[in-house]
Design a protein around this motif. Structure first.
Motif, PDB file in Angstrom:
ATOM      1  N   ALA A  67      13.304  18.234 -12.983  1.00 61.10           N
ATOM      2  CA  ALA A  67      14.096  19.418 -13.344  1.00 61.10           C
ATOM      3  C   ALA A  67      15.262  19.046 -14.246  1.00 61.10           C
ATOM      4  O   ALA A  67      15.552  19.746 -15.225  1.00 61.10           O
ATOM      5  N   VAL A  68      15.921  17.934 -13.925  1.00 66.59           N
ATOM      6  CA  VAL A  68      17.064  17.479 -14.731  1.00 66.59           C
ATOM      7  C   VAL A  68      16.622  17.073 -16.138  1.00 66.59           C
ATOM      8  O   VAL A  68      17.338  17.293 -17.119  1.00 66.59           O
ATOM      9  N   GLN A  84       0.829  -1.203   0.000  1.00 69.62           N
ATOM     10  CA  GLN A  84       0.000   0.000   0.000  1.00 69.62           C
ATOM     11  C   GLN A  84       0.869   1.261   0.000  1.00 69.62           C
ATOM     12  O   GLN A  84       0.611   2.199  -0.758  1.00 69.62           O
ATOM     13  N   ILE A  85       1.904   1.254   0.833  1.00 71.92           N
ATOM     14  CA  ILE A  85       2.824   2.396   0.886  1.00 71.92           C
ATOM     15  C   ILE A  85       3.603   2.516  -0.416  1.00 71.92           C
ATOM     16  O   ILE A  85       3.833   3.624  -0.923  1.00 71.92           O
ATOM     17  N   LEU A  86       3.997   1.385  -0.980  1.00 70.96           N
ATOM     18  CA  LEU A  86       4.735   1.395  -2.248  1.00 70.96           C
ATOM     19  C   LEU A  86       3.905   2.038  -3.350  1.00 70.96           C
ATOM     20  O   LEU A  86       4.411   2.851  -4.136  1.00 70.96           O
ATOM     21  N   LEU A  87       2.620   1.693  -3.411  1.00 69.15           N
ATOM     22  CA  LEU A  87       1.734   2.288  -4.412  1.00 69.15           C
ATOM     23  C   LEU A  87       1.580   3.791  -4.192  1.00 69.15           C
ATOM     24  O   LEU A  87       1.579   4.577  -5.148  1.00 69.15           O
ATOM     25  N   ILE A  88       1.467   4.193  -2.930  1.00 72.81           N
ATOM     26  CA  ILE A  88       1.343   5.618  -2.610  1.00 72.81           C
ATOM     27  C   ILE A  88       2.584   6.378  -3.070  1.00 72.81           C
ATOM     28  O   ILE A  88       2.488   7.451  -3.659  1.00 72.81           O
ATOM     29  N   LEU A  89       3.756   5.798  -2.814  1.00 70.02           N
ATOM     30  CA  LEU A  89       5.003   6.437  -3.219  1.00 70.02           C
ATOM     31  C   LEU A  89       5.105   6.538  -4.742  1.00 70.02           C
ATOM     32  O   LEU A  89       5.558   7.555  -5.276  1.00 70.02           O
ATOM     33  N   ILE A  90       4.653   5.490  -5.435  1.00 70.35           N
ATOM     34  CA  ILE A  90       4.694   5.495  -6.907  1.00 70.35           C
ATOM     35  C   ILE A  90       3.756   6.563  -7.465  1.00 70.35           C
ATOM     36  O   ILE A  90       4.137   7.353  -8.344  1.00 70.35           O
ATOM     37  N   PHE A  91       2.521   6.589  -6.953  1.00 74.92           N
ATOM     38  CA  PHE A  91       1.555   7.586  -7.413  1.00 74.92           C
ATOM     39  C   PHE A  91       2.055   8.998  -7.132  1.00 74.92           C
ATOM     40  O   PHE A  91       1.953   9.895  -7.979  1.00 74.92           O
ATOM     41  N   ASN A  92       2.619   9.197  -5.934  1.00 75.49           N
ATOM     42  CA  ASN A  92       3.116  10.515  -5.559  1.00 75.49           C
ATOM     43  C   ASN A  92       4.293  10.937  -6.441  1.00 75.49           C
ATOM     44  O   ASN A  92       4.424  12.102  -6.806  1.00 75.49           O
ATOM     45  N   PHE A  93       5.133   9.976  -6.791  1.00 78.97           N
ATOM     46  CA  PHE A  93       6.268  10.255  -7.676  1.00 78.97           C
ATOM     47  C   PHE A  93       5.763  10.715  -9.041  1.00 78.97           C
ATOM     48  O   PHE A  93       6.260  11.698  -9.599  1.00 78.97           O
ATOM     49  N   ILE A  94       4.778  10.011  -9.577  1.00 76.06           N
ATOM     50  CA  ILE A  94       4.223  10.359 -10.890  1.00 76.06           C
ATOM     51  C   ILE A  94       3.613  11.760 -10.870  1.00 76.06           C
ATOM     52  O   ILE A  94       3.845  12.572 -11.776  1.00 76.06           O
ATOM     53  N   ILE A  95       2.848  12.056  -9.812  1.00 74.37           N
ATOM     54  CA  ILE A  95       2.188  13.356  -9.697  1.00 74.37           C
ATOM     55  C   ILE A  95       3.200  14.495  -9.698  1.00 74.37           C
ATOM     56  O   ILE A  95       3.083  15.469 -10.440  1.00 74.37           O
ATOM     57  N   THR A  96       4.235  14.361  -8.850  1.00 71.13           N
ATOM     58  CA  THR A  96       5.241  15.421  -8.724  1.00 71.13           C
ATOM     59  C   THR A  96       6.106  15.524  -9.975  1.00 71.13           C
ATOM     60  O   THR A  96       6.448  16.630 -10.420  1.00 71.13           O
ATOM     61  N   PHE A  97       6.461  14.387 -10.543  1.00 68.93           N
ATOM     62  CA  PHE A  97       7.313  14.360 -11.731  1.00 68.93           C
ATOM     63  C   PHE A  97       6.638  15.092 -12.895  1.00 68.93           C
ATOM     64  O   PHE A  97       7.244  15.953 -13.543  1.00 68.93           O
ATOM     65  N   ILE A  98       5.379  14.769 -13.146  1.00 73.55           N
ATOM     66  CA  ILE A  98       4.646  15.417 -14.240  1.00 73.55           C
ATOM     67  C   ILE A  98       4.427  16.897 -13.935  1.00 73.55           C
ATOM     68  O   ILE A  98       4.534  17.757 -14.816  1.00 73.55           O
ATOM     69  N   GLY A  99       4.145  17.206 -12.654  1.00 68.51           N
ATOM     70  CA  GLY A  99       3.957  18.597 -12.263  1.00 68.51           C
ATOM     71  C   GLY A  99       5.198  19.442 -12.498  1.00 68.51           C
ATOM     72  O   GLY A  99       5.102  20.626 -12.853  1.00 68.51           O
ATOM     73  N   THR A 100       6.365  18.851 -12.304  1.00 64.14           N
ATOM     74  CA  THR A 100       7.617  19.571 -12.543  1.00 64.14           C
ATOM     75  C   THR A 100       7.847  19.778 -14.036  1.00 64.14           C
ATOM     76  O   THR A 100       8.233  20.865 -14.482  1.00 64.14           O
ATOM     77  N   LEU A 101       7.606  18.740 -14.828  1.00 63.99           N
ATOM     78  CA  LEU A 101       7.774  18.854 -16.283  1.00 63.99           C
ATOM     79  C   LEU A 101       6.812  19.881 -16.879  1.00 63.99           C
ATOM     80  O   LEU A 101       7.086  20.465 -17.933  1.00 63.99           O
ATOM     81  N   ALA A 102       5.700  20.105 -16.192  1.00 61.08           N
ATOM     82  CA  ALA A 102       4.686  21.035 -16.712  1.00 61.08           C
ATOM     83  C   ALA A 102       5.237  22.442 -16.898  1.00 61.08           C
ATOM     84  O   ALA A 102       4.756  23.202 -17.746  1.00 61.08           O
TER      85      ALA A 102
END
Length: 269
Positions: free
Chosen positions: A92-93, A4-22
């Motif tokens: 960012a990178v 459950q925590i692993l899925l949360i971390l994955i979803f959170n990573f995707i959200i932040t990653f795309i938000g940064t690329l935006a």
């Protein structure tokens, strides 16, 4: 690690990653001259991010309910923030690489005028090869040319605050109901209030100014170099705001507890 925590971390990573690329979307729009199409193509990626949010919050709330009295809850929440910070740094990178890929996607869409064809093309051998050619690391020249003197500092500060608020917006209300379990429903409901304030800040103060600056670049009233510096500074403030959430998580949780108790008091009158 709990699945459950692993899925949360994955979803959170995707959200932040795309938000940064935006943040690079506007750069691509200016470079290609196709601002509207740039935003249209990017909406596909934001759909992925929003879908991840819908899965993340129920999983996080459910985990907190099952581990309400666990001392590891704050460790889990801090881990989520750190993963978000790592995702923002990676985003960012990869902005130079994403700019090239996104530019090609925008030009392909402007010719084919079909999102499904764009998706299919990106999965073909030719499309994959084209994307591989786009991979590039941030150049040293970009860092050396960075001029902080012309930056709109107020907008950058607003972005820092809104990013920090959005990062704790889903975490602080959940941690708050650990402090006052009898008001857990009220605390979780306040999540939308915190996120709403951050969104209002972005909508009123940040987005309009960035849109004005984009138009000024198109009208040659602002140089592309200054605009690029501004976008890079916004990315930097996002990274800083994400990590800053670690320090405001506990204070924000107690602030939400205070508000929840106030709402409860008013309801008893």
């Amino acid at each position: 690690m709990n699945i459950q925590i692993l899925l949360i971390l994955i979803f959170n990573f995707i959200i932040t990653f795309i938000g940064t690329l935006a943040y690079s979307t506007r750069l691509v729009g200016v470079k290609t001259g196709k601002i509207a199409i740039s935003f249209t193509v990017f909406n596909i990626l934001t759909l992925v991010s929003r879908t991840a949010v819908t899965f993340q919050e129920p999983l996080l709330t459910n985990y907190a309910e099952k581990n309400l009295y666990s001392s590891n809850l704050i460790v889990i929440f801090n881990s989520i923030i750190l993963v978000s910070g790592a995702a923002s740094i990676l985003g960012a990178v990869l902005i130079p690489t994403f700019q090239r890929m996104f530019s090609k996607g925008v030009m392909f869409f402007s010719l084919e005028k079909s999102i499904p064809r764009l998706v299919v093309h990106s999965m073909t051998r030719r499309g994959i090869y084209s994307m591989k050619q786009c991979v590039v690391l941030p150049s040293r020249k970009s860092v050396e040319k960075f001029n902080y003197r012309k930056l709109p500092r107020r907008i950058i500060v607003y972005n820092f605050i809104s990013v920090a608020a959005l990062t704790v917006g889903a975490l602080a209300p959940i941690y708050a109901f650990k402090i006052v379990p009898n008001l857990r429903a009220t605390c979780v409901t306040l999540s939308s209030v915190v996120n709403g304030i951050a969104q209002i800040l972005m909508t009123i103060f940040i987005d309009p100014q960035m849109s004005i600056m984009t138009e000024e670049v198109m009208e040659k009233k602002c140089s592309e170099e200054d605009f690029k510096n501004c976008v890079l500074a916004m990315v930097g403030s996002k990274v800083a705001g994400t990590f800053a959430a670690i320090f405001i998580l506990i204070p924000a949780s107690f602030a939400i507890v205070f508000v929840a108790k106030g709402v409860d008091f008013i309801s008893r009158i």
